[in-house]
Write an enzyme that holds these catalytic residues in place. Sequence first.
Site, mmCIF file in Angstrom:
data_model
loop_
_atom_site.group_PDB
_atom_site.id
_atom_site.type_symbol
_atom_site.label_atom_id
_atom_site.label_comp_id
_atom_site.label_asym_id
_atom_site.label_seq_id
_atom_site.Cartn_x
_atom_site.Cartn_y
_atom_site.Cartn_z
ATOM 1 N N CYS A 130 69.586 96.678 -26.667
ATOM 2 C CA CYS A 130 70.763 95.873 -27.018
ATOM 3 C C CYS A 130 70.563 94.376 -26.754
ATOM 4 C CB CYS A 130 71.979 96.383 -26.258
ATOM 5 S SG CYS A 130 71.653 96.736 -24.521
ATOM 6 N N HIS A 243 77.538 91.694 -24.257
ATOM 7 C CA HIS A 243 76.463 91.112 -23.449
ATOM 8 C C HIS A 243 76.377 89.607 -23.732
ATOM 9 C CE1 HIS A 243 75.239 95.046 -22.416
ATOM 10 N NE2 HIS A 243 74.054 95.114 -22.984
#
Length: 347
Positions: A130, A243
Amino acid sequence: MSRPLTVAVVGATGAVGREMLSTLERRNFPATRIIPLASSRSAGTTVPYMGGELTVQELKDDSFNGVDLALFSAGGSTSLAFAPKAVAAGCTVVDNSSTWRMDPRCPLVVPEVNPQALQNHQGIIANPNCSTIQMVVALAPLHKAAGIRRVVVSTYQAVSGTGQKAIEELEMQVRQMFNLQEPEAKVYPYRIAFNCLPQIDVFLDNDYTKEEMKMTEETVKIMGDANIKVSATAVRVPVFYGHAESVNIEFSKPLSAKDARAILSSAPGVQVYDNPEIKLYPMPIEAAGEDEVFVGRIREDFTNPNTLNMWVVADNIRKGAALNAVQIAERLVAEDLVRVTNRKAFA
Ligand code: A2P
């Protein structure tokens, strides 16, 4: 040519699996049948799809008979054991675990960056980490313009990247602390509520963590340039979704912040949110639930020539996992690549 497809989602009850189902739905993926698979614990339960419910089946050796395409997000050991079985049954796999990412037989793909890598797939296509995905979406157009030599990145990673149990752990710890109870840490080695953990995954011999070395190695494979050096520090923070990354990039040629902003403004999959005057910069609370990679705080690093700093934020469950996997699947369909040419490739 598109044809009616039967699609399996492996890990359909998990944080990423559920998002895979809703992404297939949201993007009108051309599937005539969707089969949600998970462990025996979830067999018989249901997951939402297209306004109704699908019954979850237990993942078994024969689960892939008659399945054209499988999206896996059920952990590395499940991928290791079952992706080869899927390929042997003639099913093309897009795998979200780290198991196959560095395998030379498996393309590692971010559709905005290296879609050409899909051409010679042998049945398993790997979805990158990710943190790597959102970083390379922002780096690739800048690399084309000025040649990246070295990247120093620090990540601020949401708990959803660990899975459903970590989301529940952060929620529970916050509740416990507000009720003056001792917070219980089961998923992480320490409390994550109101804390930051500078460890994601296990430590390796060089004292980096596995997550950090994924960013180093996967970036090189996706960008197709062994000269790009990446030094990462990966940190888990008490954020549910999204994130963030502080990225310092050294180029081989000069690149002004203004030019970088212009390049990124027209780059695929990127939204530039960058205006200090009005306090405009990307944040997880705004990136959560969105598809794009958001970039801001673009500025020249006055301590080093040909170097920029920037701040990159994306929804780790969407672009960092489910969306990227579905975009890979869409490319496979568009280019008539949903097929296994050698069922023994991973035997
Ligand atoms: P289950 O819900 O039955 O445990 P997350 O990353 O959010 O924790 O989700 C992990 C997903 O992977 C879940 O859907 C989980 O199913 C599934 N999973 C975990 N282990 C296995 C296994 N051995 N076989 C099949 N699915 C598994």
